[in-house]
Motif scaffolding. Structure first.
Motif, PDB file in Angstrom:
ATOM      1  N   UNK B 188       0.857  -1.219   0.507  1.00 34.22           N
ATOM      2  CA  UNK B 188      -0.283  -0.227  -0.021  1.00 34.22           C
ATOM      3  C   UNK B 188       1.008   0.688   0.166  1.00 34.22           C
ATOM      4  N   UNK B 189       1.720   0.906   0.739  1.00 38.42           N
ATOM      5  CA  UNK B 189       2.945   2.282   0.908  1.00 38.42           C
ATOM      6  C   UNK B 189       3.625   2.777  -0.800  1.00 38.42           C
ATOM      7  N   UNK B 190       3.554   1.683  -0.924  1.00 36.96           N
ATOM      8  CA  UNK B 190       4.480   1.807  -2.399  1.00 36.96           C
ATOM      9  C   UNK B 190       4.103   2.338  -3.794  1.00 36.96           C
ATOM     10  N   UNK B 191       2.316   1.186  -3.621  1.00 34.69           N
ATOM     11  CA  UNK B 191       1.150   1.677  -4.196  1.00 34.69           C
ATOM     12  C   UNK B 191       1.423   4.286  -4.726  1.00 34.69           C
ATOM     13  N   UNK B 192       1.134   4.074  -2.683  1.00 30.84           N
ATOM     14  CA  UNK B 192       1.230   5.436  -3.312  1.00 30.84           C
ATOM     15  C   UNK B 192       2.406   6.433  -3.321  1.00 30.84           C
ATOM     16  N   UNK B 193       3.638   5.870  -3.066  1.00 36.60           N
ATOM     17  CA  UNK B 193       4.648   6.502  -4.054  1.00 36.60           C
ATOM     18  C   UNK B 193       4.791   6.669  -5.377  1.00 36.60           C
ATOM     19  N   UNK B 194       3.678   5.454  -5.799  1.00 34.79           N
ATOM     20  CA  UNK B 194       4.190   5.019  -6.676  1.00 34.79           C
ATOM     21  C   UNK B 194       3.563   6.720  -7.773  1.00 34.79           C
ATOM     22  N   UNK B 195       2.164   6.589  -6.685  1.00 40.11           N
ATOM     23  CA  UNK B 195       0.743   7.472  -7.274  1.00 40.11           C
ATOM     24  C   UNK B 195       1.903   8.992  -7.170  1.00 40.11           C
ATOM     25  N   UNK B 196       2.435   9.063  -6.526  1.00 44.97           N
ATOM     26  CA  UNK B 196       3.198  10.617  -6.005  1.00 44.97           C
ATOM     27  C   UNK B 196       4.074  10.452  -7.120  1.00 44.97           C
ATOM     28  N   UNK B 197       4.743   9.306  -7.496  1.00 48.30           N
ATOM     29  CA  UNK B 197       5.656   9.370  -8.472  1.00 48.30           C
ATOM     30  C   UNK B 197       5.317   9.947  -9.944  1.00 48.30           C
ATOM     31  N   UNK B 198       4.088   9.168 -10.021  1.00 45.68           N
ATOM     32  CA  UNK B 198       4.265   8.557 -12.057  1.00 45.68           C
ATOM     33  C   UNK B 198       2.694   9.685 -12.049  1.00 45.68           C
ATOM     34  N   UNK B 199       1.389  10.172 -10.978  1.00 45.55           N
ATOM     35  CA  UNK B 199       0.249  10.450 -10.487  1.00 45.55           C
ATOM     36  C   UNK B 199      -0.644   9.247 -11.838  1.00 45.55           C
ATOM     37  N   UNK B 200      -0.258   7.957 -11.114  1.00 40.55           N
ATOM     38  CA  UNK B 200      -1.232   7.487 -11.666  1.00 40.55           C
ATOM     39  C   UNK B 200      -0.756   5.527 -10.658  1.00 40.55           C
ATOM     40  N   UNK B 201      -1.896   4.682 -10.975  1.00 39.53           N
ATOM     41  CA  UNK B 201      -0.867   3.608 -10.202  1.00 39.53           C
ATOM     42  C   UNK B 201      -1.037   2.384 -11.910  1.00 39.53           C
ATOM     43  N   UNK B 202      -0.716   3.291 -13.038  1.00 37.86           N
ATOM     44  CA  UNK B 202      -0.957   1.710 -13.765  1.00 37.86           C
ATOM     45  C   UNK B 202       0.554   1.269 -13.723  1.00 37.86           C
ATOM     46  N   UNK B 203       0.919   0.417 -13.749  1.00 35.90           N
ATOM     47  CA  UNK B 203       1.861  -0.123 -13.635  1.00 35.90           C
ATOM     48  C   UNK B 203       2.120  -0.362 -15.307  1.00 35.90           C
ATOM     49  N   UNK B 204       1.979  -0.103 -15.891  1.00 37.90           N
ATOM     50  CA  UNK B 204       2.498   0.030 -17.167  1.00 37.90           C
ATOM     51  C   UNK B 204       3.815   0.871 -17.232  1.00 37.90           C
ATOM     52  N   UNK B 205       4.010   2.072 -16.754  1.00 34.61           N
ATOM     53  CA  UNK B 205       4.513   3.184 -17.054  1.00 34.61           C
ATOM     54  C   UNK B 205       6.074   2.698 -16.196  1.00 34.61           C
ATOM     55  N   UNK B 206       6.032   1.241 -15.828  1.00 36.99           N
ATOM     56  CA  UNK B 206       6.534   1.061 -14.670  1.00 36.99           C
ATOM     57  C   UNK B 206       7.693   0.107 -14.941  1.00 36.99           C
ATOM     58  N   UNK B 207       8.254   0.547 -16.832  1.00 36.48           N
ATOM     59  CA  UNK B 207       8.601   0.172 -17.438  1.00 36.48           C
ATOM     60  C   UNK B 207      10.356   0.766 -18.568  1.00 36.48           C
ATOM     61  N   UNK B 208      10.571   1.719 -17.730  1.00 35.50           N
ATOM     62  CA  UNK B 208      11.961   2.476 -17.814  1.00 35.50           C
ATOM     63  C   UNK B 208      13.103   1.567 -17.664  1.00 35.50           C
ATOM     64  N   UNK B 209      13.290   0.348 -16.757  1.00 38.30           N
ATOM     65  CA  UNK B 209      14.682  -0.371 -16.637  1.00 38.30           C
ATOM     66  C   UNK B 209      14.116  -2.001 -17.852  1.00 38.30           C
ATOM     67  N   UNK B 210      15.211  -1.235 -18.757  1.00 38.55           N
ATOM     68  CA  UNK B 210      15.042  -3.137 -19.100  1.00 38.55           C
ATOM     69  C   UNK B 210      16.817  -3.241 -19.519  1.00 38.55           C
ATOM     70  N   UNK B 211      16.516  -4.214 -20.490  1.00 42.27           N
ATOM     71  CA  UNK B 211      18.030  -4.251 -21.138  1.00 42.27           C
ATOM     72  C   UNK B 211      17.678  -4.240 -22.241  1.00 42.27           C
TER      73      UNK B 211
END
Lengths: 498, 211
Positions: B188-211
């Protein structure tokens, strides 16, 4: 006494919550680490006298792993104050508390004599290490933390189901709780086979996710890449070792029940796959922290490969646990220093680091030589002996593949490392005030010297503990010192002795 | 109420969960399933052991009280209504869930049960619920729905644990329940941080780290 190993770091964590001055708070880390290490050395003298039905206590295997973790933690804790001084922008109250809690939970895991307690320790460790990954509080670290948390939780949930399956296997055999490891191993033939096998597969997948075995490692490059080097070192040498220990405990039960051959085949498969996967992703890897993450995937592969070969290789897999942890701490901490100095961890920006940070870059290079298995460092001893055991114990194909993969990884890794250390300085490089100091390099030198020392000579008490530990791994009875002495030496003739 | 009825209800909840697009409803279903988890041991007649009775009550309190409270809080902050554009569509999810349930029946058949174990449905239901949780976890984009998936996955393990609940040491059981609670709390805490950082809780945004 042994209980203090768990309580001391947790107490220190509780105290650290209330210390307001950051400079004093970070000093709690090295003090706790040194006291913990000293206490452990005293407790370790008693590993032979562990009562069979104790809930908590150190046997040879748990003692060996905790010794590795305690030494690693001490190195990181000595490094921590100077590192955190470089990051005055970040509040490190949560960071310090979580580091201390990690040490307490690692102790709980190593002391646990019941699979349920071990599981609780590892799950709690997952939760306390998540804030460590989030240290930088930016987009990338949020992403890494979320992946770590979700994948880690799923893995650990599967491990719980596997543990319950093993308990049901005992229930089918009319064994009553409390089912300590020693009892499960002693009564191995009464366990129900289908449940035991299914349980082992689930724990392998579950704890394998925590270890970062391919293909369950996808959290690893992100997590290691986005955390400070100090957390990378603790994850790569500490958390993964803990998961490996939890897995070995279940494997010991499976082996004692006579299903070891089935389990070893799975270990061999996962080992080779992890090494091969790591090799593929190391090719052309520009980010040197991610490179280290893939190296960690490789070395987890080596660990389970050694267990999969069994016998002498299993003992050297345990030795490799220590070698890997020490050298990884050098690599991650020196990579962290280089990262500080260049404000980047990518290749075109970071080249020729030997000129700007000669000590850190030199240590990074030495660490690279050590981890890829060059003599006379400790990883050479373990990698050589695991390979020779594979070739002589009837796994010629696996042994050859193992050697080929090690060679390939040396070549691909050297490509990136050589450019980082000796390359022509890039025109895009950024100036930062960071300079190598005594405080940011001395702990690394200690770790490097220890890795070298282990490669040259293994003290007799440690050797006895290691031999007893490897018997526990293979499902043998809890070893006393007399039994260790009687044990057949196996391939002593061709063994390269540390 | 017979335990078989409650277990069947749990499996029906699985199907409804994978077919729903509203985050709010998914959370309600997960809470409903969580309360079922607390009721099943009581229906199995395990309530005569004080520690199991206590544990069932704690399960109801945590899964039906604390966790929905955490969810409601998160939902207020992130203001998300619908799971838009999941990685796997709802019809396909439903079919996968059915296939997983069928597979669970086959798998459970291969694992022998101790003579006299009732209800025999427990193992396939546990595996099916586990599979459903896993499906939700990998096929949805919103962080909140992924946590729902994690809860359902844990429910599956809990169901299997009921086979052993009379055997297990209380200490271990308590530790397991506590860990689940803290786990969801941290998420729950991390979701809150995701929301603060990306203004959304769509984990599709969490795709910047890759090889």
């Amino acid at each position: 006494m042994a209980l203090l190993l768990i309580l001391l770091p947790l107490l220190a964590a509780a105290v650290a919550v209330f210390i307001k001055v950051p400079a004093i708070r970070v000093r709690v880390l090295p003090v706790t680490a040194l006291v913990h290490l000293g206490l452990l050395l005293v407790v370790l003298r008693g590993w032979r006298e562990l009562p069979l039905n104790a809930w908590l206590g150190l046997d040879a295997l748990g003692g060996w792993v905790l010794l590795v973790i305690s030494v690693l933690f001490t190195i990181c804790a000595l490094y921590a104050p100077s590192y955190l001084a470089l990051r005055p922008d970040r509040d490190h109250r949560v960071f310090t508390v979580c580091l201390l809690a990690f040490l307490g939970l690692a102790s709980l895991l190593c002391l646990a004599r019941h699979p349920g307690v071990a599981w609780v320790a590892l799950e709690t460790m997952t939760l306390t290490t998540a804030p460590l990954i989030y240290f930088n509080h930016n987009r990338h670290s949020v992403e890494a933390t979320w992946k770590y948390l979700v994948l880690g939780s799923v893995g650990i949930a599967l491990a719980l189901l596997g543990t319950l399956f093993v308990a049901y296997a005992a229930h089918m055999g009319n064994l009553e709780e409390p089912l300590h490891y020693t009892r499960l191993m002693a009564e191995g033939e009464r366990l129900s086979r289908p449940w035991l096998r299914a349980g082992f597969v689930l724990t392998l997948v579950g704890y394998g996710t925590k270890m970062g075995l391919a293909p369950l490692h996808s959290w690893k490059p992100d997590a290691y890449g986005e955390t400070p080097g100090i957390v990378g070192a603790l994850l790569a040498g500490g958390v993964t070792s803990c998961a490996f220990l939890a897995l070995l405990r279940i494997y010991g039960v499976v082996a004692a029940a006579g299903e070891g051959a089935f389990a070893r085949e799975l270990f061999l498969g996962f080992g080779i796959l992890s090494m091969a996967w790591a090799l593929v992703f190391m090719v052309g890897q520009l980010d040197f922290k991610r490179l280290l993450a893939y190296s960690s995937v490789e070395h987890m592969g080596i660990l389970v490969f050694g267990i999969g070969i069994g016998g002498l290789a299993a003992r050297f897999a345990l030795f490799h646990l220590a070698a890997n942890a020490l050298v990884k701490s050098v690599l991650f901490l020196s990579a962290g220093n280089i990262h500080r100095s260049y404000a980047s961890k990518q290749l075109p920006q970071v080249t020729g680091a030997i000129r700007r940070t000669p000590v850190s870059a030199g240590l990074f290079f030495l660490g690279f030589l050590a981890i890829t298995g060059l003599p006379p460092f400790a990883p050479f001893i373990s990698e050589f002996n695991i390979a020779s055991a594979a070739l002589t114990l009837g796994h010629p194909l696996a042994g050859t593949l193992f050697l080929l993969l090690l060679g390939g990884i040396f070549l691909t890794m050297s490509d990136t490392v050589m450019q980082v250390v000796f390359g022509v300085p890039s025109p895009q490089r950024v100036r930062t005030p960071y300079k190598d100091t005594f405080a940011t390099t001395a702990p690394l030198v200690v770790a490097m010297v220890l890795a070298l020392g282990l490669g040259l000579h293994l003290p007799a008490p440690l050797r006895a503990m290691l031999e007893a530990a490897s018997q526990t791994v293979d499902g043998g009875p809890p070893a006393t010192s007399a039994k260790v002495a009687e044990a057949p030496r196996g391939l002593a003739l061709m063994e390269v002795r540390p | 109420m017979s335990p078989d009825f409650l277990i069947a209800l749990t499996m029906l909840t699985n199907f409804t969960l994978v077919a729903t697009s509203r985050v709010n409803k998914a959370i309600q279903l997960a809470v409903f399933q969580g309360i079922l988890m607390g009721l099943i041991p009581l229906a199995m007649g395990l309530g005569k052991h004080t520690h199991i009775l206590l544990l069932a009550l704690v399960a109801i309190a945590v899964k039906g009280g604390f966790i929905p409270y955490l969810f409601r809080r998160a939902l207020r902050q992130v203001k998300i209504r619908r799971e838009v554009d999941p990685y796997v569509g709802y019809t396909v999810s439903l079919m996968l869930c059915a296939a997983g349930t069928g597979l669970s029946l086959v798998l459970a058949h291969a694992l022998p049960l101790k003579a006299g174990t009732t209800p025999t449905f427990l193992v396939p239901a546990a595996l099916a619920t586990l599979f459903t949780g896993f499906l939700l976890l990998v096929s949805r984009r919103t962080a909140l729905t992924q946590v729902v998936g994690y809860l359902v996955l844990e429910n599956g393990i809990y169901l299997f644990g009921l086979l052993l609940v009379e055997e297990m040491p209380v200490l271990v059981e308590t530790g397991i329940l506590l860990d689940l609670f803290v786990g969801v709390f941290v998420m729950g805490i991390v979701i809150n941080h995701i929301h603060m950082t990306f203004d959304s809780t769509d984990t599709g945004f969490l795709a910047e780290l890759k090889d």
